[in-house]
Design an enzyme around this catalytic site. Structure first.
Site, PDB file in Angstrom:
ATOM      1  N   GLY A   1     -73.775 106.009  31.057  1.00 60.33           N
ATOM      2  CA  GLY A   1     -72.282 106.057  31.059  1.00 60.33           C
ATOM      3  C   GLY A   1     -71.840 105.115  31.038  1.00 60.33           C
TER       4      GLY A   1
ATOM      5  N   ALA B   1     -65.558 101.460  34.237  1.00 62.82           N
ATOM      6  CA  ALA B   1     -65.050 100.218  34.155  1.00 62.82           C
ATOM      7  C   ALA B   1     -64.911  99.268  33.908  1.00 62.82           C
ATOM      8  CB  ALA B   1     -63.254  99.977  34.619  1.00 62.82           C
TER       9      ALA B   1
ATOM     10  N   GLY C   1     -69.029  97.944  34.233  1.00 63.73           N
ATOM     11  CA  GLY C   1     -69.584  98.136  33.609  1.00 63.73           C
ATOM     12  C   GLY C   1     -70.786  99.417  33.579  1.00 63.73           C
TER      13      GLY C   1
ATOM     14  N   VAL D   1     -73.374 103.209  33.582  1.00 69.02           N
ATOM     15  CA  VAL D   1     -73.567 103.642  35.082  1.00 69.02           C
ATOM     16  C   VAL D   1     -75.651 103.448  34.074  1.00 69.02           C
ATOM     17  CG1 VAL D   1     -74.050 105.888  36.276  1.00 69.02           C
ATOM     18  CG2 VAL D   1     -71.678 104.305  35.248  1.00 69.02           C
TER      19      VAL D   1
ATOM     20  N   LYS E   1     -74.930 102.391  39.664  1.00 64.23           N
ATOM     21  CA  LYS E   1     -73.670 101.697  38.701  1.00 64.23           C
ATOM     22  C   LYS E   1     -73.547 100.142  38.206  1.00 64.23           C
ATOM     23  CE  LYS E   1     -68.387 103.357  38.473  1.00 64.23           C
ATOM     24  NZ  LYS E   1     -68.113 104.134  38.813  1.00 64.23           N
TER      25      LYS E   1
ATOM     26  N   ASP F   1     -57.931 110.659  41.493  1.00 63.47           N
ATOM     27  CA  ASP F   1     -57.790 110.454  39.952  1.00 63.47           C
ATOM     28  C   ASP F   1     -59.265 111.450  39.911  1.00 63.47           C
ATOM     29  OD1 ASP F   1     -58.327 109.670  37.729  1.00 63.47           O
ATOM     30  OD2 ASP F   1     -59.903 107.403  38.197  1.00 63.47           O
TER      31      ASP F   1
HETATM   32  N1  LIG Z   1     -73.804 109.718  39.360  1.00 57.89           N
HETATM   33  C1  LIG Z   1     -73.703 110.496  38.106  1.00 57.89           C
HETATM   34  N2  LIG Z   1     -74.947 111.082  37.747  1.00 57.89           N
HETATM   35  C2  LIG Z   1     -74.305 111.214  36.062  1.00 57.89           C
HETATM   36  N3  LIG Z   1     -73.835 110.669  35.656  1.00 57.89           N
HETATM   37  C3  LIG Z   1     -73.381 109.536  35.717  1.00 57.89           C
HETATM   38  C4  LIG Z   1     -72.785 109.391  37.568  1.00 57.89           C
HETATM   39  N4  LIG Z   1     -71.825 108.340  37.934  1.00 57.89           N
HETATM   40  C5  LIG Z   1     -71.373 108.261  36.004  1.00 57.89           C
HETATM   41  N5  LIG Z   1     -71.848 108.825  35.675  1.00 57.89           N
HETATM   42  C6  LIG Z   1     -71.466 108.923  34.009  1.00 57.89           C
HETATM   43  O1  LIG Z   1     -70.757 108.252  33.887  1.00 57.89           O
HETATM   44  C7  LIG Z   1     -68.691 108.295  33.751  1.00 57.89           C
HETATM   45  C8  LIG Z   1     -68.431 106.775  34.244  1.00 57.89           C
HETATM   46  O2  LIG Z   1     -69.140 106.577  35.970  1.00 57.89           O
HETATM   47  P1  LIG Z   1     -67.706 106.269  36.612  1.00 57.89           P
HETATM   48  O3  LIG Z   1     -66.952 107.692  36.053  1.00 57.89           O
HETATM   49  O4  LIG Z   1     -68.812 105.571  38.109  1.00 57.89           O
HETATM   50  O5  LIG Z   1     -67.393 104.926  35.614  1.00 57.89           O
HETATM   51  P2  LIG Z   1     -65.565 104.830  35.783  1.00 57.89           P
HETATM   52  O6  LIG Z   1     -64.734 105.846  36.283  1.00 57.89           O
HETATM   53  O7  LIG Z   1     -65.274 104.678  33.825  1.00 57.89           O
HETATM   54  O8  LIG Z   1     -65.783 103.448  36.485  1.00 57.89           O
HETATM   55  P3  LIG Z   1     -63.968 103.171  37.767  1.00 57.89           P
HETATM   56  O9  LIG Z   1     -63.648 104.012  37.332  1.00 57.89           O
HETATM   57  O10 LIG Z   1     -64.953 102.267  38.583  1.00 57.89           O
HETATM   58  O11 LIG Z   1     -63.454 102.693  36.498  1.00 57.89           O
HETATM   59  C9  LIG Z   1     -69.485 109.090  34.065  1.00 57.89           C
HETATM   60  O12 LIG Z   1     -68.390 109.884  33.290  1.00 57.89           O
HETATM   61  C10 LIG Z   1     -70.113 109.703  34.385  1.00 57.89           C
HETATM   62  O13 LIG Z   1     -70.464 111.368  32.453  1.00 57.89           O
END
Ligand SMILES: Nc1ncnc2c1ncn2[C@@H]1O[C@H](COP(=O)(O)OP(=O)(O)OP(=O)(O)O)[C@@H](O)[C@H]1O
Length: 719
Positions: free
Chosen positions: A414, A417, A419, A421, A450, A558
């Site tokens: 994934g 924002a 970087g 994952v 992440k 959130d």
């Molecule tokens: N532990 C995990 N296991 C599997 N997939 C994950 C995991 N963490 C994140 N992902 C995938 O990566 C995507 C982006 O991760 P994350 O939600 O942490 O980013 P984000 O919310 O955009 O970041 P931020 O909130 O820091 O801006 C998630 O929607 C999910 O699909």
């Protein structure tokens, strides 16, 4: 990685200005220096946007949600809401396994029906379905949507992302209904999946399975031998969790791998993400740019071969910022015992008295925050001054490296924002034994990693806040049980935070079945939807996870499908604590309210839009859970923003509720039987109260008949 490329996340619309680290800085100062009483000292570590300058890109603050009295420090009150109940229409067809009850497959005998054998009778009254579904406005002009973008803090809310869910979930312009009205607006029944779930045949078996109250005996009545482990590869991770049994009973419902048995229990079969499915076919793990978390660059230059790219995350040299074994509370305490200079003090000597030992934010976390934020600030300075230094401990050779602990990157799961994952994997060793805290198979253990990289020109303070908050809250919630307490099955484990010369790296439990967003998008593309019994199970898990957070003084703030991750057998995990709010620390009895808009717009509660209003962050979580639920059920939003001024769908809901005390969409919403439909409808009315003081709490919701009688694949101990 279902719909990975298509996916555009709903970005938080804004963030509170009083930052996590700012708040904690105040905690570190002596109360006298600030002229505050110790009580005031302890009031600080919650987020508030009271000082927030209103950005032009923020949604307009409004005061039209009438006469709300601010929920400032008010206890959550549960009020009953009188409804004029109408009987929902008679439900009809759903996908079933077989028509004859005695031919029905049992748990022992797996269901192997081909698609062609599955009955899928047409809905009896397509018109009523159309009437029951009110799509949201199709208009997607950039000008009409918010385009707030604060690239420095990851709170982007572009018009594209605002509409992302809809654009993915609604397949063509023609099949989407503007809120109400003419025939033209009606959702075409051929384009929409059937929203009814009962077939004429086997009604008796279905009635047994879904009768209300449900037929499952209480946990105590289950003979011990009936607790089974299921045959998913992640079974060992979960063997400590009690789950319903594998009795020899008929399967009465099957829809997209979701199976309901005659005894009322069910099984989920969520697809593994494409990446894991591919990896499991291979004999060995591929190297995904071993040593680097960055996306491989296109083309090859000679200089590139020899030079370390400044922007690349140098994973081999990443080292943990945590003291060794800091995941146990005891050891954290001893590690920091000689470094108490900046802790909150009372009378200059003692720690503040812990009055709320259940709070996730206590003395240990405070010490960890102090240590982490110092290190992060130091590293950030180096990074922003382009010193490109290696992490301090690198030269000592004492600590184990990232690779030893978490393996190497094998793919991308994934993008956040700050970087990407990535998925990392390492071979299993004799030291790894069940229950595992993350996904694994026979050979490997997997971690989600992440990358958190400061953006050019970003405010280091904000960045520091973001990662401290995200890590500390996740880590403390997921390690709470290490202190002898019960584990929280629905909270994602957060293990470690490391740094290399260019970025920070958070290591988390890996959930191999992706997130709810991808699941909904996948179903929508196939013109399908979640079965309501499956959605109910997810809702119950979500509420239990949120309840755990609230019980420990943290509101998520959130909650959205993107932040709900899955294991294949349906275990739901809440992730992403970057915008979470600590409303009560270990030193406080009082719950703190906050103000300002936080979250992702469609999931934001109406009180957040009321300028200057203080609200209880627990109640905004409850609203978001409601929005997540209706999104699961309908496959699209009911409104895009809970503001009567900005959204005609929400305005119509508001007016209809005021006028009739009913909402037609909820009245017509079908379930597998009338009792469940009615219990759920009442619960939805309790959630979607625009006045927070009338809204039900998460605790209250779990105690309502709908959730009480929802069969969940996890058994929660209510003690
Ligand atoms: N532990 C995990 N296991 C599997 N997939 C994950 C995991 N963490 C994140 N992902 C995938 O990566 C995507 C982006 O991760 P994350 O939600 O942490 O980013 P984000 O919310 O955009 O970041 P931020 O909130 O820091 O801006 C998630 O929607 C999910 O699909």
């Amino acid at each position: 990685m279902v719909a990975q490329e298509d996916k555009k996340h709903q970005r938080p619309v804004t963030r509170r200005v009083r930052s996590f680290s700012e708040s904690f800085k105040c905690l570190f100062k002596s109360p006298h220096s600030r002229g505050l009483s110790p009580i005031n000292v302890t009031r600080l570590p919650y987020r508030s946007s009271s000082t927030s300058p209103k950005r032009s890109s923020e949604p307009a603050r409004r005061s039209t949600i009438s006469a709300q009295s601010g929920p400032k420090n008010s206890p959550i009150r549960q009020r009953t809401y009188t409804l004029k109940c109408r009987s929902p229409g008679l439900p009809t067809a759903f996908k079933r396994t077989r028509s004859g009850a005695n031919k029905s497959p049992t748990r022992k005998q797996s269901v192997s029906n081909k698609e062609g054998e599955i009955l899928n009778a047409p809905p009896r009254n397509p018109g009523s379905i159309s009437n029951g579904l009110h799509g949201t406005q199709r208009t997607r002009s950039r000008s009409s949507s918010i385009s707030s973008c604060d690239s420095s803090n990851g709170t982007t809310s572009s018009s594209d992302s605002q509409w992302a869910m809809d654009s993915l979930l609604d397949n063509s312009d023609s099949d989407v209904t503007p809120y109400r009205g003419s025939k033209k607006d009606t959702i075409r029944s051929k384009d929409r999946p059937s929203s009814t779930f009962i077939d004429n045949c086997d009604r008796e078996a279905l009635r047994r399975a879904t009768s209300y109250p449900n037929p499952l005996p209480s946990k105590q009545l289950f003979p011990k031998g009936l607790y089974t482990r299921k045959s998913h590869p992640d079974e060992e991770s979960l063997e400590s969790l009690p789950r319903f049994v594998g009795a020899d009973v008929e399967c009465v419902i099957e829809q997209d791998g979701f199976k309901v048995y005659e005894d009322g229990s069910h099984e989920h079969n969520i697809k593994l993400s494409g990446l894991i499915a591919k990896l499991e076919k291979n004999d060995s793990l591929p190297l995904h740019r071993q040593g680097s978390l960055s996306r491989p660059k296109l083309g090859l230059t000679l200089s590139g071969l020899f030079k370390h790219h400044k922007d690349e995350c140098d994973i081999e040299n990443a080292l943990s910022l945590l003291p060794e074994e800091s995941h146990t509370k005891e050891s954290t305490e001893s590690k920091f015992a000689d470094n108490n200079d900046n802790l909150p003090m009372q009378n200059g000597e003692d720690y503040l008295k812990v009055v709320n030992p259940d709070a996730s934010l206590g003395n240990d976390e405070l010490k960890l925050i102090n240590s982490l934020s110092n290190k992060i600030h130091r590293s950030l300075e180096n990074y922003l001054q382009e010193k490109n230094l290696k992490p301090e401990k690198c030269t000592s050779g004492e600590a184990s490296t990232f690779q030893e602990k978490y393996g190497h990157p094998v793919g991308l799961v994934g993008a956040g924002a700050y970087g990407e994952v990535k998925l990392c994997a390492r071979s299993r060793t004799a030291k790894d034994f069940p229950p595992f805290e993350t996904y694994h198979d026979d050979k490997y253990i997997y971690y989600a990693v992440k990358e958190l990289k400061p953006k050019v020109g970003s405010d280091p303070e904000k960045f520091c806040t973001k990662i401290t908050s995200e890590f500390i809250i996740g880590h403390s919630l997921s390690h709470y049980h290490k202190n002898g307490k019960k584990p929280a099955p629905n909270i994602l484990n957060v293990f470690d935070i490391l740094e290399d010369s260019t970025s920070f790296i958070e290591v988390m439990e890996f959930c191999p079945a992706g997130d709810l967003y991808s699941m909904l998008v996948g179903k929508s593309k196939l013109k399908g939807r979640l079965h309501p019994l499956e959605a109910d199970c997810f809702m119950k898990q979500l509420l239990h996870g949120v309840k755990f957070m609230h019980d420990h003084g943290v509101a998520h703030c959130d909650l959205k499908p993107e932040n709900l991750l899955f294991y294949p057998h349906g275990l739901l995990k809440i992730c992403d604590f970057g915008t979470s709010s600590v409303f009560q620390t270990a030193w406080e009895r009082k719950v703190h309210t906050q103000r300002g808009i936080i979250g992702s717009e469609p999931y934001v509660a109406p009180e957040e839009f009321v300028d200057g209003e203080y609200y209880d962050p627990r109640l905004i979580d409850c609203w978001s859970c409601g929005v997540v639920y209706v999104t699961m059920i309908f496959g699209h939003y009911l409104w895009k923003v809970a503001s009567v001024e900005r959204d005609i769908s929400y305005d119509a809901f508001y007016k209809e509720m005021k006028r009739t005390k009913q909402f037609k969409t909820f009245e017509e919403l079908k379930h597998v039987n009338l009792d469940l439909a009615s219990a759920r409808k009442i619960a939805l009315y309790h959630i979607f109260q625009w006045e927070p003081k009338r809204r039900i709490s998460v605790d209250g919701l779990l105690a309502m008949p709908w959730m009480e009688h929802t069969n969940c694949c996890l058994i929660y101990d209510s003690t």
